[in-house]
Scaffold this motif. Structure first.
Motif, mmCIF file in Angstrom:
data_model
loop_
_atom_site.group_PDB
_atom_site.id
_atom_site.type_symbol
_atom_site.label_atom_id
_atom_site.label_comp_id
_atom_site.label_asym_id
_atom_site.label_seq_id
_atom_site.Cartn_x
_atom_site.Cartn_y
_atom_site.Cartn_z
ATOM 1 N N UNK A 1 10.968 7.789 -6.769
ATOM 2 C CA UNK A 1 11.056 6.438 -7.325
ATOM 3 C C UNK A 1 9.829 5.600 -6.945
ATOM 4 N N UNK A 2 9.418 5.710 -5.679
ATOM 5 C CA UNK A 2 8.243 4.968 -5.221
ATOM 6 C C UNK A 2 7.017 5.375 -6.026
ATOM 7 N N UNK B 1 3.229 3.631 -9.659
ATOM 8 C CA UNK B 1 2.289 4.303 -10.562
ATOM 9 C C UNK B 1 1.155 4.962 -9.797
ATOM 10 N N UNK B 2 1.515 5.785 -8.808
ATOM 11 C CA UNK B 2 0.518 6.514 -8.029
ATOM 12 C C UNK B 2 0.607 8.003 -8.359
ATOM 13 N N UNK B 3 -0.518 8.710 -8.317
ATOM 14 C CA UNK B 3 -0.497 10.129 -8.665
ATOM 15 C C UNK B 3 0.122 11.006 -7.593
ATOM 16 N N UNK B 4 0.118 10.537 -6.342
ATOM 17 C CA UNK B 4 0.639 11.356 -5.244
ATOM 18 C C UNK B 4 1.002 10.465 -4.065
ATOM 19 N N UNK B 5 1.870 10.977 -3.207
ATOM 20 C CA UNK B 5 2.282 10.294 -1.986
ATOM 21 C C UNK B 5 2.118 11.249 -0.805
ATOM 22 N N UNK B 6 1.989 10.673 0.395
ATOM 23 C CA UNK B 6 2.086 11.463 1.626
ATOM 24 C C UNK B 6 3.405 11.097 2.300
ATOM 25 N N UNK B 7 4.186 12.108 2.688
ATOM 26 C CA UNK B 7 5.497 11.887 3.280
ATOM 27 C C UNK B 7 5.547 12.453 4.696
ATOM 28 N N UNK C 1 -0.057 -0.334 -2.827
ATOM 29 C CA UNK C 1 0.926 -1.239 -2.224
ATOM 30 C C UNK C 1 0.453 -2.687 -2.226
ATOM 31 N N UNK C 2 -0.821 -2.926 -2.604
ATOM 32 C CA UNK C 2 -1.320 -4.300 -2.607
ATOM 33 C C UNK C 2 -1.692 -4.820 -3.995
ATOM 34 N N UNK C 3 -1.928 -3.949 -4.961
ATOM 35 C CA UNK C 3 -2.375 -4.451 -6.262
ATOM 36 C C UNK C 3 -1.300 -5.265 -6.981
ATOM 37 N N UNK D 1 -9.332 -2.490 -12.049
ATOM 38 C CA UNK D 1 -9.677 -2.042 -10.697
ATOM 39 C C UNK D 1 -9.122 -0.641 -10.443
ATOM 40 N N UNK D 2 -9.829 0.130 -9.641
ATOM 41 C CA UNK D 2 -9.406 1.490 -9.348
ATOM 42 C C UNK D 2 -9.416 1.727 -7.836
ATOM 43 N N UNK D 3 -8.469 2.542 -7.398
ATOM 44 C CA UNK D 3 -8.409 2.978 -6.012
ATOM 45 C C UNK D 3 -9.694 3.733 -5.688
#
Length: 377
Positions: A265-266, A271-277, A338-340, A369-371
């Motif tokens: 869900x996050x 709208x991120x391509x990947x997460x670190x868990x 998390x800030x945009x 803007x891009x990461x």
């Protein structure tokens, strides 16, 4: 109807300072006006995360006079201003374009209806509260005595000046009727009665609450709206603190979810391509802490709050090791993602405030803007 006098940079700075008081910013931070003339006129504003090439080009293309950013353009002392330096080249370009820049950073992070509230809302959290209550958020009780029949005018004046906010409520006050007595000198011009004569009249004791940095404005507005020549009022410092401001947020999920499902869900909602868990993908979560940007400083507060998971960015290796040892789950969604959220949030609030004040201002948002990081798949 637009205001006859042109809107100035200082007008927008005042609105932003009221929304996200600089008093909430970290000591090491640099918020507020970064560059530009406070008296310069403004009719078009661009809201962005960072003042970089993308923002400066967009500002020039669209005829913008003021940029409102999250990250300060000037963060550390500059030894020189040169188009070859970082971040001096962007400051140099802003000056060349006659652009003003205002930044709202850790004050926006801590503010009520600020960045971390928007992040918690985006992730579907309920019954949210700050993880860390701001230390310097003194409140005052403002008490003023008003002749009966004039209390509404005074009350509206102090509310418009920023008094009466308690958590998610505004226009909070208390009134009780009584009898006021006074006698003016021979040189006085009493609103009720005559000079030199003792008077008794019906008055209303009006009470409300004011943050420390708003006291001067509230008192000035109240005195101006009051019909008496001499106005009686009290300012009482309170031990209470504002409970809706502070770093991070903690709230509950609508339903208990495994870490893997909540992470999905996050990923979608940010709208991120990947997460670190960090943690067991099957661990069941119900209470979630969030802190936009670099938020591991709130880890201990998240643990104390009983959170099952902290969603933030910029998690370091040894921080992840500690969380794994503690049985705490972490989701690193990245600093940028998390800030945009601040772009749309700040733009919305600026539009609302300018509309209320009838300021003829166009509020634009930077969507390109891009990461600086990308995911290689």
């Amino acid at each position: 109807m637009a205001r006859s006098n042109p809107v100035q940079v200082s007008d927008i700075l005042g609105i932003l300072n009221r929304l996200y008081t600089p008093r909430l910013a970290e000591d090491w931070d640099n918020v507020g006006l970064q560059v530009g003339d406070p008296a310069a006129g403004v009719d078009r504003i661009l809201v962005c995360l960072d003042v970089e090439d993308t923002a400066l080009r967009e500002a020039e293309r669209r005829g913008v006079q003021l940029i409102v950013s999250h990250h300060p353009l000037i963060f550390r002392p500059l030894k020189r201003l040169s188009p070859q330096d970082f971040p001096g080249k962007w400051l140099y370009q802003a000056v060349k374009q006659n652009l003003a820049v205002i930044s709202a950073h850790t004050n926006l992070d801590r503010a009520a209806d600020g960045l971390n509230d928007w992040l918690a809302d985006r992730l579907g959290l309920q019954q949210c509260r700050p993880l860390e209550i701001a230390a310097e958020n003194t409140l005052y009780k403002f008490v003023i005595y008003v002749p009966a029949g004039h209390e509404t005018d005074v009350m509206e004046a102090v509310f418009a000046a920023g008094a009466g906010h308690i958590g998610g409520y505004d226009r909070c006050s208390f009134r009780v009727s009584g009898t006021g007595t006074f006698r003016g000198s021979e040189d006085s011009r009493p609103f009720i009665g005559a000079a030199g004569e003792f008077e008794e009249t019906g008055e209303v004791r009006l009470e409300t609450i004011v943050p420390a940095d708003g006291v001067s404005k509230v008192v000035a507005r109240a005195v101006k709206a009051h019909p008496y020549e001499e106005v009686a009022y009290d300012l009482i410092p309170l031990a209470n603190r504002m409970t809706d401001v502070g770093l991070g947020r903690v709230g509950s999920l609508p339903e208990i979810l495994p870490l893997a499902d909540f992470a999905a869900q996050v990923k979608k909602r940010l709208a991120v391509p990947a997460l670190r868990l960090v943690g067991d993908p099957g661990q069941r979560l119900s209470k979630i802490a969030v802190c936009g940007g670099t938020g591991m400083s709130t880890y201990a507060a998240a643990v104390r709050a009983g959170a099952d998971c902290l969603v933030t960015g910029d998690i370091k290796f040894h921080e992840a090791q500690q969380a794994r040892a503690d049985g705490m789950t972490l989701i690193d969604a990245g600093h940028f993602a998390t800030e945009r959220l601040m772009i749309d949030g700040v733009a919305r609030q600026l539009r609302e405030q300018c509309e209320q004040r009838r300021l003829d201002i166009e509020i634009l948002t930077l969507t390109t803007e891009q990461d600086p990081f990308f995911t290689l798949t």
